[in-house]
Enzyme design. Structure first.
Site, PDB file in Angstrom:
ATOM      1  N   ARG A   1       6.131  -0.064   0.600  1.00 54.28           N
ATOM      2  CA  ARG A   1       6.744  -0.963  -0.391  1.00 54.28           C
ATOM      3  C   ARG A   1       8.120  -0.410  -0.719  1.00 54.28           C
ATOM      4  NH1 ARG A   1       4.029  -3.411  -5.744  1.00 54.28           N
ATOM      5  NH2 ARG A   1       3.122  -4.694  -4.097  1.00 54.28           N
TER       6      ARG A   1
ATOM      7  N   HIS B   1       5.670 -10.507   0.790  1.00 56.27           N
ATOM      8  CA  HIS B   1       4.540  -9.633   0.447  1.00 56.27           C
ATOM      9  C   HIS B   1       3.355 -10.119   1.291  1.00 56.27           C
ATOM     10  CE1 HIS B   1       1.813  -7.093  -1.594  1.00 56.27           C
ATOM     11  NE2 HIS B   1       2.145  -7.332  -2.844  1.00 56.27           N
TER      12      HIS B   1
ATOM     13  N   LYS C   1      16.606  12.654  -2.560  1.00 55.07           N
ATOM     14  CA  LYS C   1      17.693  13.530  -2.074  1.00 55.07           C
ATOM     15  C   LYS C   1      18.600  12.791  -1.099  1.00 55.07           C
ATOM     16  CE  LYS C   1      14.199  17.105  -1.819  1.00 55.07           C
ATOM     17  NZ  LYS C   1      13.398  17.769  -0.794  1.00 55.07           N
TER      18      LYS C   1
ATOM     19  N   ARG D   1      -2.377  -2.474  -7.491  1.00 57.95           N
ATOM     20  CA  ARG D   1      -3.324  -3.082  -6.555  1.00 57.95           C
ATOM     21  C   ARG D   1      -3.022  -2.796  -5.092  1.00 57.95           C
ATOM     22  NH1 ARG D   1      -3.546  -5.401 -10.937  1.00 57.95           N
ATOM     23  NH2 ARG D   1      -1.305  -5.082 -10.814  1.00 57.95           N
ATOM     24  N   THR D   2      -1.770  -2.989  -4.699  1.00 56.67           N
ATOM     25  CA  THR D   2      -1.489  -2.931  -3.262  1.00 56.67           C
ATOM     26  C   THR D   2      -1.731  -1.521  -2.731  1.00 56.67           C
ATOM     27  OG1 THR D   2       0.149  -4.639  -3.656  1.00 56.67           O
ATOM     28  CG2 THR D   2       0.192  -3.580  -1.510  1.00 56.67           C
TER      29      THR D   2
HETATM   30  N1   CP Z   1      -0.213  -7.961  -6.432  1.00 58.13           N
HETATM   31  C1   CP Z   1       0.486  -6.799  -6.357  1.00 58.13           C
HETATM   32  O1   CP Z   1       1.347  -6.625  -5.494  1.00 58.13           O
HETATM   33  O2   CP Z   1       0.180  -5.915  -7.350  1.00 58.13           O
HETATM   34  P1   CP Z   1       0.804  -4.455  -7.466  1.00 58.13           P
HETATM   35  O3   CP Z   1       2.271  -4.616  -7.767  1.00 58.13           O
HETATM   36  O4   CP Z   1       0.037  -3.804  -8.574  1.00 58.13           O
HETATM   37  O5   CP Z   1       0.618  -3.775  -6.139  1.00 58.13           O
END
Ligand code: CP
Length: 306
Positions: free
Chosen positions: A101, A129, A80, A51-52
Protein backbone atom coordinates in the site's frame (compact mmCIF):
# COMPACT_ATOMS: atom_id res chain seq x y z
CA UNK A 1 4.91 -14.48 -12.77
CA UNK A 2 1.75 -12.49 -12.36
CA UNK A 3 1.00 -9.38 -10.28
CA UNK A 4 -2.31 -7.82 -9.26
CA UNK A 5 -2.02 -4.07 -9.82
CA UNK A 6 -5.39 -3.22 -11.39
CA UNK A 7 -8.76 -4.93 -10.88
CA UNK A 8 -8.66 -5.77 -14.60
CA UNK A 9 -5.40 -7.75 -14.37
CA UNK A 10 -7.54 -10.86 -13.90
CA UNK A 11 -9.55 -11.97 -16.92
CA UNK A 12 -13.27 -12.65 -16.31
CA UNK A 13 -12.52 -16.41 -16.25
CA UNK A 14 -9.59 -16.00 -13.84
CA UNK A 15 -11.74 -13.80 -11.62
CA UNK A 16 -14.56 -16.32 -11.65
CA UNK A 17 -12.13 -19.14 -10.73
CA UNK A 18 -10.67 -17.02 -7.94
CA UNK A 19 -14.10 -16.26 -6.43
CA UNK A 20 -15.02 -19.96 -6.68
CA UNK A 21 -11.79 -20.86 -4.87
CA UNK A 22 -12.50 -18.25 -2.17
CA UNK A 23 -15.97 -19.74 -1.63
CA UNK A 24 -14.48 -23.23 -1.46
CA UNK A 25 -11.89 -22.08 1.12
CA UNK A 26 -14.71 -20.39 3.11
CA UNK A 27 -16.59 -23.71 3.19
CA UNK A 28 -13.61 -25.95 4.00
CA UNK A 29 -10.79 -23.82 5.47
CA UNK A 30 -9.01 -26.80 7.10
CA UNK A 31 -8.32 -28.29 3.66
CA UNK A 32 -6.09 -25.28 2.88
CA UNK A 33 -4.43 -24.82 6.26
CA UNK A 34 -0.96 -26.04 5.21
CA UNK A 35 -0.83 -25.30 1.50
CA UNK A 36 1.55 -22.32 1.85
CA UNK A 37 3.85 -23.92 4.43
CA UNK A 38 7.36 -22.53 3.92
CA UNK A 39 6.12 -19.50 1.94
CA UNK A 40 6.47 -15.91 3.16
CA UNK A 41 4.25 -12.88 2.51
CA UNK A 42 5.74 -9.39 2.90
CA UNK A 43 3.30 -6.59 3.74
CA UNK A 44 4.88 -3.26 2.73
CA UNK A 45 2.47 -0.60 3.97
CA UNK A 46 3.53 3.03 3.48
CA UNK A 47 0.05 4.18 4.52
CA UNK A 48 -2.20 3.25 7.48
CA UNK A 49 -4.42 0.17 7.28
CA UNK A 50 -6.32 -2.14 9.58
CA UNK A 51 -8.29 -4.54 7.38
CA UNK A 52 -6.14 -4.87 4.31
CA UNK A 53 -2.81 -5.47 6.02
CA UNK A 54 -4.14 -7.67 8.79
CA UNK A 55 -6.47 -9.67 6.54
CA UNK A 56 -3.52 -10.34 4.22
CA UNK A 57 -1.48 -11.49 7.20
CA UNK A 58 -4.37 -13.59 8.55
CA UNK A 59 -4.81 -15.07 5.07
CA UNK A 60 -1.16 -16.18 4.82
CA UNK A 61 -1.15 -17.53 8.39
CA UNK A 62 -4.40 -19.44 7.67
CA UNK A 63 -2.61 -21.04 4.71
CA UNK A 64 0.24 -22.20 6.92
CA UNK A 65 2.72 -19.57 5.68
CA UNK A 66 4.59 -16.77 7.47
CA UNK A 67 4.50 -12.98 7.28
CA UNK A 68 6.97 -10.11 7.59
CA UNK A 69 6.84 -6.42 6.75
CA UNK A 70 6.33 -2.87 7.93
CA UNK A 71 3.15 -0.93 8.69
CA UNK A 72 4.30 2.65 8.06
CA UNK A 73 6.83 4.44 5.87
CA UNK A 74 8.38 5.90 9.04
CA UNK A 75 9.37 2.48 10.31
CA UNK A 76 11.10 1.53 7.02
CA UNK A 77 14.11 2.93 5.16
CA UNK A 78 11.68 4.96 3.04
CA UNK A 79 12.14 7.48 5.86
CA UNK A 80 15.82 7.69 4.82
CA UNK A 81 14.89 8.20 1.17
CA UNK A 82 14.99 4.64 -0.22
CA UNK A 83 13.03 4.20 -3.44
CA UNK A 84 10.20 1.71 -3.93
CA UNK A 85 12.28 0.08 -6.70
CA UNK A 86 15.23 -0.59 -4.38
CA UNK A 87 12.98 -1.76 -1.55
CA UNK A 88 11.21 -4.33 -3.71
CA UNK A 89 14.49 -5.62 -5.19
CA UNK A 90 15.62 -6.42 -1.67
CA UNK A 91 12.26 -7.77 -0.50
CA UNK A 92 12.34 -10.19 -3.43
CA UNK A 93 15.19 -11.97 -1.57
CA UNK A 94 13.23 -12.10 1.70
CA UNK A 95 9.69 -13.13 0.68
CA UNK A 96 7.78 -15.14 -1.94
CA UNK A 97 4.99 -12.60 -2.52
CA UNK A 98 4.26 -9.06 -1.37
CA UNK A 99 1.29 -6.76 -0.77
CA UNK A 100 2.05 -3.03 -1.03
CA UNK A 101 0.00 0.00 0.00
CA UNK A 102 1.37 3.40 -0.96
CA UNK A 103 0.00 6.98 -0.94
CA UNK A 104 1.36 7.60 -4.46
CA UNK A 105 -0.69 6.39 -7.41
CA UNK A 106 1.34 3.91 -9.46
CA UNK A 107 3.87 2.96 -6.75
CA UNK A 108 2.84 -0.76 -6.72
CA UNK A 109 3.10 -0.77 -10.54
CA UNK A 110 6.66 0.58 -10.29
CA UNK A 111 7.40 -2.08 -7.67
CA UNK A 112 6.08 -4.82 -9.99
CA UNK A 113 8.50 -3.68 -12.69
CA UNK A 114 11.49 -4.23 -10.37
CA UNK A 115 10.28 -7.31 -8.46
CA UNK A 116 11.11 -10.94 -8.92
CA UNK A 117 8.10 -11.96 -6.78
CA UNK A 118 4.36 -11.29 -7.34
CA UNK A 119 3.32 -7.80 -6.20
CA UNK A 120 -0.24 -7.10 -5.05
CA UNK A 121 -1.54 -3.53 -5.02
CA UNK A 122 -3.12 -3.09 -1.58
CA UNK A 123 -4.24 0.47 -2.41
CA UNK A 124 -2.38 3.23 -4.28
CA UNK A 125 -3.38 6.79 -3.44
CA UNK A 126 -6.77 7.75 -4.84
CA UNK A 127 -6.33 5.33 -7.75
CA UNK A 128 -7.16 1.64 -7.20
CA UNK A 129 -7.73 -0.94 -4.47
CA UNK A 130 -8.12 -4.23 -6.38
CA UNK A 131 -8.18 -6.60 -3.41
CA UNK A 132 -11.00 -4.56 -1.85
CA UNK A 133 -12.79 -5.09 -5.18
CA UNK A 134 -12.25 -8.84 -4.94
CA UNK A 135 -13.68 -8.67 -1.41
CA UNK A 136 -16.69 -6.68 -2.63
CA UNK A 137 -17.34 -9.08 -5.51
CA UNK A 138 -17.11 -12.12 -3.23
CA UNK A 139 -19.52 -10.45 -0.78
CA UNK A 140 -22.06 -9.65 -3.50
CA UNK A 141 -21.72 -13.06 -5.18
CA UNK A 142 -22.04 -14.94 -1.89
CA UNK A 143 -24.97 -12.94 -0.52
CA UNK A 144 -26.89 -12.10 -3.72
CA UNK A 145 -25.99 -15.26 -5.62
CA UNK A 146 -25.02 -13.40 -8.81
CA UNK A 147 -23.09 -10.40 -10.08
CA UNK A 148 -25.13 -9.50 -13.17
CA UNK A 149 -28.26 -7.35 -13.52
CA UNK A 150 -27.58 -5.25 -10.42
CA UNK A 151 -28.22 -1.55 -9.84
CA UNK A 152 -25.33 -0.40 -7.69
CA UNK A 153 -25.41 2.92 -5.86
CA UNK A 154 -22.11 4.45 -4.80
CA UNK A 155 -22.49 7.12 -2.14
CA UNK A 156 -20.03 9.57 -0.59
CA UNK A 157 -16.57 10.51 -1.81
CA UNK A 158 -16.57 9.17 -5.36
CA UNK A 159 -13.68 11.42 -6.39
CA UNK A 160 -10.97 10.15 -4.05
CA UNK A 161 -12.55 6.77 -3.13
CA UNK A 162 -10.24 4.24 -4.78
CA UNK A 163 -12.51 1.36 -3.77
CA UNK A 164 -15.28 2.96 -5.84
CA UNK A 165 -13.05 3.38 -8.90
CA UNK A 166 -11.90 -0.24 -8.76
CA UNK A 167 -15.38 -1.69 -8.22
CA UNK A 168 -16.85 0.34 -11.11
CA UNK A 169 -14.15 -1.08 -13.41
CA UNK A 170 -14.92 -4.61 -12.25
CA UNK A 171 -18.74 -4.37 -12.32
CA UNK A 172 -18.96 -3.07 -15.90
CA UNK A 173 -17.88 -6.54 -17.03
CA UNK A 174 -21.18 -8.06 -15.81
CA UNK A 175 -24.27 -7.78 -18.06
CA UNK A 176 -27.02 -5.27 -17.26
CA UNK A 177 -25.16 -3.43 -14.52
CA UNK A 178 -26.44 0.09 -13.76
CA UNK A 179 -24.89 2.71 -11.52
CA UNK A 180 -26.37 5.50 -9.42
CA UNK A 181 -23.55 7.84 -8.40
CA UNK A 182 -24.56 9.75 -5.26
CA UNK A 183 -22.13 12.46 -4.17
CA UNK A 184 -21.71 16.18 -3.58
CA UNK A 185 -20.84 17.96 -6.84
CA UNK A 186 -17.24 18.45 -5.62
CA UNK A 187 -16.75 14.71 -5.04
CA UNK A 188 -18.16 13.22 -8.25
CA UNK A 189 -16.56 10.24 -9.99
CA UNK A 190 -13.50 11.48 -11.96
CA UNK A 191 -14.19 12.41 -15.58
CA UNK A 192 -11.71 9.82 -16.87
CA UNK A 193 -13.85 6.97 -15.51
CA UNK A 194 -16.93 8.30 -17.31
CA UNK A 195 -15.07 9.13 -20.53
CA UNK A 196 -12.88 6.03 -20.75
CA UNK A 197 -15.13 3.37 -19.21
CA UNK A 198 -18.81 4.20 -18.65
CA UNK A 199 -19.55 6.14 -21.85
CA UNK A 200 -17.68 3.93 -24.37
CA UNK A 201 -19.31 0.79 -22.92
CA UNK A 202 -22.77 2.43 -22.82
CA UNK A 203 -23.16 1.61 -19.15
CA UNK A 204 -26.32 3.27 -17.80
CA UNK A 205 -25.55 5.63 -14.93
CA UNK A 206 -27.01 8.69 -13.27
CA UNK A 207 -25.38 11.23 -11.00
CA UNK A 208 -27.35 12.70 -8.11
CA UNK A 209 -26.93 14.53 -4.83
CA UNK A 210 -30.07 12.95 -3.34
CA UNK A 211 -29.59 9.68 -1.41
CA UNK A 212 -33.28 9.40 -0.41
CA UNK A 213 -34.45 9.53 -4.04
CA UNK A 214 -31.84 6.98 -5.12
CA UNK A 215 -32.40 4.43 -2.36
CA UNK A 216 -35.58 2.68 -3.66
CA UNK A 217 -33.85 1.85 -6.98
CA UNK A 218 -30.82 0.09 -5.56
CA UNK A 219 -29.84 -3.58 -5.22
CA UNK A 220 -26.51 -2.63 -3.63
CA UNK A 221 -25.67 0.56 -1.73
CA UNK A 222 -21.90 1.04 -1.47
CA UNK A 223 -21.27 3.69 1.18
CA UNK A 224 -17.87 5.38 1.48
CA UNK A 225 -16.28 7.82 3.88
CA UNK A 226 -15.02 11.22 2.77
CA UNK A 227 -11.27 10.68 2.36
CA UNK A 228 -9.85 13.30 4.75
CA UNK A 229 -6.24 12.39 3.92
CA UNK A 230 -6.64 13.30 0.23
CA UNK A 231 -8.10 16.82 0.75
CA UNK A 232 -5.90 19.84 0.14
CA UNK A 233 -7.72 22.02 2.63
CA UNK A 234 -9.45 21.12 5.87
CA UNK A 235 -12.33 23.59 5.43
CA UNK A 236 -13.58 21.65 2.38
CA UNK A 237 -13.34 18.39 4.27
CA UNK A 238 -15.32 19.76 7.22
CA UNK A 239 -17.98 21.19 4.88
CA UNK A 240 -18.44 17.91 2.98
CA UNK A 241 -17.75 15.15 5.49
CA UNK A 242 -21.31 14.69 6.78
CA UNK A 243 -23.20 15.27 3.52
CA UNK A 244 -24.65 11.74 3.57
CA UNK A 245 -25.51 9.82 6.71
CA UNK A 246 -27.37 6.54 6.24
CA UNK A 247 -29.63 5.84 9.22
CA UNK A 248 -32.47 3.54 10.22
CA UNK A 249 -35.10 5.94 8.88
CA UNK A 250 -33.51 6.17 5.42
CA UNK A 251 -33.19 2.36 5.31
CA UNK A 252 -37.01 2.22 5.26
CA UNK A 253 -36.84 3.63 1.71
CA UNK A 254 -34.66 0.75 0.48
CA UNK A 255 -35.67 -2.60 -1.02
CA UNK A 256 -36.11 -5.50 1.41
CA UNK A 257 -33.17 -7.28 -0.18
CA UNK A 258 -30.84 -4.33 -0.82
CA UNK A 259 -27.36 -4.91 0.61
CA UNK A 260 -25.35 -2.14 2.28
CA UNK A 261 -21.60 -2.51 1.71
CA UNK A 262 -18.82 -0.26 3.00
CA UNK A 263 -15.09 -0.96 2.62
CA UNK A 264 -14.57 0.48 6.15
CA UNK A 265 -13.27 2.29 8.11
CA UNK A 266 -16.57 4.04 8.79
CA UNK A 267 -16.57 7.54 10.24
CA UNK A 268 -20.10 9.11 10.40
CA UNK A 269 -21.63 8.05 7.10
CA UNK A 270 -23.50 5.02 8.47
CA UNK A 271 -25.26 5.48 11.77
CA UNK A 272 -24.60 2.61 14.18
CA UNK A 273 -28.38 2.06 14.39
CA UNK A 274 -28.11 0.48 10.89
CA UNK A 275 -25.65 -2.19 12.06
CA UNK A 276 -28.36 -4.60 13.26
CA UNK A 277 -30.30 -4.40 9.98
CA UNK A 278 -29.82 -7.74 8.15
CA UNK A 279 -29.14 -5.77 4.97
CA UNK A 280 -26.05 -4.18 6.56
CA UNK A 281 -23.29 -6.58 5.51
CA UNK A 282 -20.14 -4.46 5.91
CA UNK A 283 -18.71 -6.54 8.74
CA UNK A 284 -19.42 -9.78 6.84
CA UNK A 285 -17.67 -8.09 3.91
CA UNK A 286 -14.53 -7.54 6.03
CA UNK A 287 -14.59 -11.25 6.90
CA UNK A 288 -14.90 -12.28 3.24
CA UNK A 289 -11.72 -10.24 2.65
CA UNK A 290 -9.62 -12.89 4.39
CA UNK A 291 -10.91 -15.73 2.17
CA UNK A 292 -10.53 -13.86 -1.09
CA UNK A 293 -6.95 -12.90 -0.13
CA UNK A 294 -6.22 -16.55 0.70
CA UNK A 295 -7.46 -17.47 -2.79
CA UNK A 296 -5.39 -14.67 -4.34
CA UNK A 297 -2.17 -15.67 -2.57
CA UNK A 298 -2.64 -19.29 -3.70
CA UNK A 299 -3.43 -18.22 -7.26
CA UNK A 300 -0.43 -15.89 -7.63
CA UNK A 301 1.89 -18.48 -6.09
CA UNK A 302 0.47 -21.17 -8.39
CA UNK A 303 -0.52 -23.39 -5.45
CA UNK A 304 -3.41 -25.81 -5.86
CA UNK A 305 -4.99 -28.33 -3.51
CA UNK A 306 -6.61 -31.44 -4.96
N1 CP B 1 -10.98 -1.31 3.40
C1 CP B 1 -9.70 -0.95 3.70
O1 CP B 1 -8.87 -0.75 2.82
O2 CP B 1 -9.49 -0.79 5.04
P1 CP B 1 -8.07 -0.44 5.68
O3 CP B 1 -7.71 0.96 5.23
O4 CP B 1 -8.28 -0.56 7.15
O5 CP B 1 -7.07 -1.43 5.14
Amino acid sequence: MKHLISPLDLSPDELSDLLDLAQEIYSSPEKYSHCCAGKKLATLFYEPSTRTRLSFEAAMLNLGGSVLGFSSADSSSAAKGESVADTIRVMSFYADICAMRHPKEGAPLVASMHASIPVINAGDGGHNHPTQTLTDLLTIKSLKGHLDGLTVGFCGDLKFGRTVHSLIHAMVRYPNTKFVLISPKELQVPAYIKEETLDPLNIPYEETTNLEEALPKLDILYMTRVQKERFFNEEDYIRLKDTFILDKQKMQLAKEDMLVLHPLPRVNEISTDVDDDPRAVYFKQANFGVYVRMALIMTLLGITVD
